[in-house]
Scaffold this motif. Sequence first.
Motif, PDB file in Angstrom:
ATOM      1  N   TRP A 261      17.494  45.783  56.324  1.00  0.00           N
ATOM      2  CA  TRP A 261      18.084  47.106  56.149  1.00  0.00           C
ATOM      3  C   TRP A 261      17.507  48.207  57.034  1.00  0.00           C
ATOM      4  O   TRP A 261      18.184  49.206  57.292  1.00  0.00           O
ATOM      5  CB  TRP A 261      17.952  47.543  54.685  1.00  0.00           C
ATOM      6  CG  TRP A 261      18.950  46.909  53.781  1.00  0.00           C
ATOM      7  CD1 TRP A 261      18.714  45.975  52.819  1.00  0.00           C
ATOM      8  CD2 TRP A 261      20.359  47.156  53.755  1.00  0.00           C
ATOM      9  NE1 TRP A 261      19.885  45.619  52.190  1.00  0.00           N
ATOM     10  CE2 TRP A 261      20.913  46.337  52.741  1.00  0.00           C
ATOM     11  CE3 TRP A 261      21.209  47.987  54.484  1.00  0.00           C
ATOM     12  CZ2 TRP A 261      22.271  46.335  52.439  1.00  0.00           C
ATOM     13  CZ3 TRP A 261      22.557  47.982  54.181  1.00  0.00           C
ATOM     14  CH2 TRP A 261      23.079  47.165  53.183  1.00  0.00           C
ATOM     15  N   PHE A 265      19.434  51.603  58.523  1.00  0.00           N
ATOM     16  CA  PHE A 265      19.010  52.934  58.091  1.00  0.00           C
ATOM     17  C   PHE A 265      18.668  53.829  59.283  1.00  0.00           C
ATOM     18  O   PHE A 265      19.122  54.978  59.374  1.00  0.00           O
ATOM     19  CB  PHE A 265      17.792  52.799  57.166  1.00  0.00           C
ATOM     20  CG  PHE A 265      17.058  54.087  56.939  1.00  0.00           C
ATOM     21  CD1 PHE A 265      17.609  55.108  56.162  1.00  0.00           C
ATOM     22  CD2 PHE A 265      15.805  54.287  57.497  1.00  0.00           C
ATOM     23  CE1 PHE A 265      16.924  56.289  55.955  1.00  0.00           C
ATOM     24  CE2 PHE A 265      15.113  55.471  57.290  1.00  0.00           C
ATOM     25  CZ  PHE A 265      15.679  56.482  56.522  1.00  0.00           C
ATOM     26  N   GLU A 269      21.531  56.532  59.699  1.00  0.00           N
ATOM     27  CA  GLU A 269      21.096  57.760  59.046  1.00  0.00           C
ATOM     28  C   GLU A 269      20.137  58.578  59.906  1.00  0.00           C
ATOM     29  O   GLU A 269      20.116  59.803  59.804  1.00  0.00           O
ATOM     30  CB  GLU A 269      20.455  57.431  57.695  1.00  0.00           C
ATOM     31  CG  GLU A 269      21.436  56.787  56.725  1.00  0.00           C
ATOM     32  CD  GLU A 269      20.907  56.706  55.303  1.00  0.00           C
ATOM     33  OE1 GLU A 269      19.861  57.348  55.020  1.00  0.00           O
ATOM     34  OE2 GLU A 269      21.516  56.010  54.481  1.00  0.00           O
ATOM     35  N   THR A 323      10.815  55.621  56.406  1.00  0.00           N
ATOM     36  CA  THR A 323      11.890  56.082  55.537  1.00  0.00           C
ATOM     37  C   THR A 323      11.793  57.555  55.146  1.00  0.00           C
ATOM     38  O   THR A 323      12.802  58.151  54.768  1.00  0.00           O
ATOM     39  CB  THR A 323      11.948  55.233  54.260  1.00  0.00           C
ATOM     40  OG1 THR A 323      10.668  55.264  53.607  1.00  0.00           O
ATOM     41  CG2 THR A 323      12.301  53.788  54.583  1.00  0.00           C
ATOM     42  N   SER A 389      21.248  51.470  46.330  1.00  0.00           N
ATOM     43  CA  SER A 389      21.883  52.503  47.141  1.00  0.00           C
ATOM     44  C   SER A 389      23.306  52.804  46.675  1.00  0.00           C
ATOM     45  O   SER A 389      23.712  53.962  46.592  1.00  0.00           O
ATOM     46  CB  SER A 389      21.895  52.071  48.611  1.00  0.00           C
ATOM     47  OG  SER A 389      22.459  53.076  49.418  1.00  0.00           O
ATOM     48  N   ASP A 390      24.068  51.758  46.335  1.00  0.00           N
ATOM     49  CA  ASP A 390      25.473  51.942  45.967  1.00  0.00           C
ATOM     50  C   ASP A 390      25.646  52.400  44.522  1.00  0.00           C
ATOM     51  O   ASP A 390      26.410  53.325  44.237  1.00  0.00           O
ATOM     52  CB  ASP A 390      26.243  50.636  46.174  1.00  0.00           C
ATOM     53  CG  ASP A 390      26.448  50.329  47.656  1.00  0.00           C
ATOM     54  OD1 ASP A 390      26.350  51.270  48.454  1.00  0.00           O
ATOM     55  OD2 ASP A 390      26.684  49.153  47.989  1.00  0.00           O
ATOM     56  N   SER A 395      19.380  57.145  48.141  1.00  0.00           N
ATOM     57  CA  SER A 395      19.600  57.046  49.581  1.00  0.00           C
ATOM     58  C   SER A 395      19.142  55.672  50.051  1.00  0.00           C
ATOM     59  O   SER A 395      18.329  55.005  49.390  1.00  0.00           O
ATOM     60  CB  SER A 395      18.803  58.128  50.311  1.00  0.00           C
ATOM     61  OG  SER A 395      17.417  57.864  50.226  1.00  0.00           O
ATOM     62  N   LEU A 396      19.665  55.230  51.204  1.00  0.00           N
ATOM     63  CA  LEU A 396      19.293  53.918  51.719  1.00  0.00           C
ATOM     64  C   LEU A 396      17.795  53.867  52.005  1.00  0.00           C
ATOM     65  O   LEU A 396      17.130  52.868  51.710  1.00  0.00           O
ATOM     66  CB  LEU A 396      20.094  53.607  52.983  1.00  0.00           C
ATOM     67  CG  LEU A 396      19.860  52.218  53.605  1.00  0.00           C
ATOM     68  CD1 LEU A 396      20.121  51.121  52.574  1.00  0.00           C
ATOM     69  CD2 LEU A 396      20.746  52.036  54.830  1.00  0.00           C
ATOM     70  N   THR A 398      15.374  55.573  50.531  1.00  0.00           N
ATOM     71  CA  THR A 398      14.646  55.491  49.257  1.00  0.00           C
ATOM     72  C   THR A 398      14.754  54.092  48.666  1.00  0.00           C
ATOM     73  O   THR A 398      13.768  53.546  48.137  1.00  0.00           O
ATOM     74  CB  THR A 398      15.202  56.517  48.256  1.00  0.00           C
ATOM     75  OG1 THR A 398      15.050  57.828  48.800  1.00  0.00           O
ATOM     76  CG2 THR A 398      14.461  56.433  46.930  1.00  0.00           C
ATOM     77  N   SER A 399      15.929  53.488  48.764  1.00  0.00           N
ATOM     78  CA  SER A 399      16.136  52.138  48.222  1.00  0.00           C
ATOM     79  C   SER A 399      15.241  51.129  48.945  1.00  0.00           C
ATOM     80  O   SER A 399      14.628  50.253  48.313  1.00  0.00           O
ATOM     81  CB  SER A 399      17.605  51.730  48.369  1.00  0.00           C
ATOM     82  OG  SER A 399      18.443  52.621  47.663  1.00  0.00           O
TER      83      SER A 399
END
Length: 429
Positions: A261, A265, A269, A323, A389-390, A395-396, A398-399
């Motif tokens: 991921w 991200f 982002e 992140t 996240s979903d 947020s991606l 944070t996930s």
Amino acid sequence: MNTAEPIQPGAEAPAGGSWLTTLDRNEKRTLAASFSGYAVDSFDYYTLPLVTPILIAMWGMSKTEVGVIGTATLVASALGGWLAGILADRYGRVRILQLTILVFAIFTFACGLAQTPEQLLIARTLQGLGFGGEWAVGSVLIAEMIRPAYRGKAVGLVQSSWAVGWGAAVLVSMALFSFLPPEISWRVMFLLGLLPAVLIVFIRRSIRDPEIYVQTRAAIARGERSGNFLAIFKPGILGTTVLASLLFTGMQGGYYAIGVWLPTFLKNERHLTVLGSGGYQFMFIAGAFLGYLCGAYLSDRLGRRLAFILFAIGAGTLVYAYTLLPITDAMMLMLGFPLGFFMSGIFSGAGAFLAELFPNELRGSGQGFCYNFGRGIGATFPALVGVLSDRMQLSLGTSIGVCAAVAYAMVVVVALCLPETRGRDLHQN
């Protein structure tokens, strides 16, 4: 819980000279075979990710189809790792090492002959059986063949060959994609996977099973030891099996959560563009290679548990930086090195630690199960990132941070619960 002999007073390597020069012929040959086997294992594994863009363009494969192939490979490798460990305890380290190399070489070659995504899925899944089995058997072979003072360094050196094979795959793909048309270049990448089969000839002629394995099989034949692989789940050993499985779940869960991921991200982002560059890939690979070597040294110098803890803290700290802190392309390029260092180096002591935890007659079974249980459960962490996240509206970034933090915290806690094994004499295990 299983116990073994305490750390031997003379387990430290001599101060002068390289430890490699003190190895005898059998140790050197075993090290060379295991290093080469794991390097080509890595080369074959990374072939699919490198040719995926071509397959998507040529066959119109969806991301779901690509993901299914990737997941099937990991699941098969987990099963292959445990199965190979069981077979290695019963039929010998060298014989099963040859078998695993043959399996992943043949089915990597078969991937290059695939005409449809379905055929590629079948060939890649079968390749995964050999891919997972090769590490399980090779690491046991090294741990039993190399003397205790150098066991962590030797197993870690073999682990570093993963970065060598990865780097070689990137270089070869760059050359093939530059000089051959796409419809041919991707097939050649896979067809090269047959070359590792020549290792079998070297292994057959140059390497024999460790004496400790031969003695253990003789003891089983006399009825002095039990060779039932299910004994890793019996009282007295079950605690070790559970804790070791959780340790490697944390290691691999953190690795997969970040590896799958983090690029998405940072690209979507943070809008960074350096991720797809060869420069970033080689910074990460160089960091991984040095991480493996340093992790191997620290595993012998500081002990298995402390090395795991230090690398877990380092990887977790870097995830926090990625992140939550603002990162530029230049910073991203530079941080690729320490990220590869900590994410990969944490695995250096894995083979030696698992070999030292389990008794001789269950070493392959225990090592194969624990590492690959961790691989199987750890592979669910990327899905957990997506769910957080979903569905949890996190947020991606944070996930990713939450999942990685849980994974590496698990490593720290479980490492503290397991015994230190550095320097154990496997003949007394």
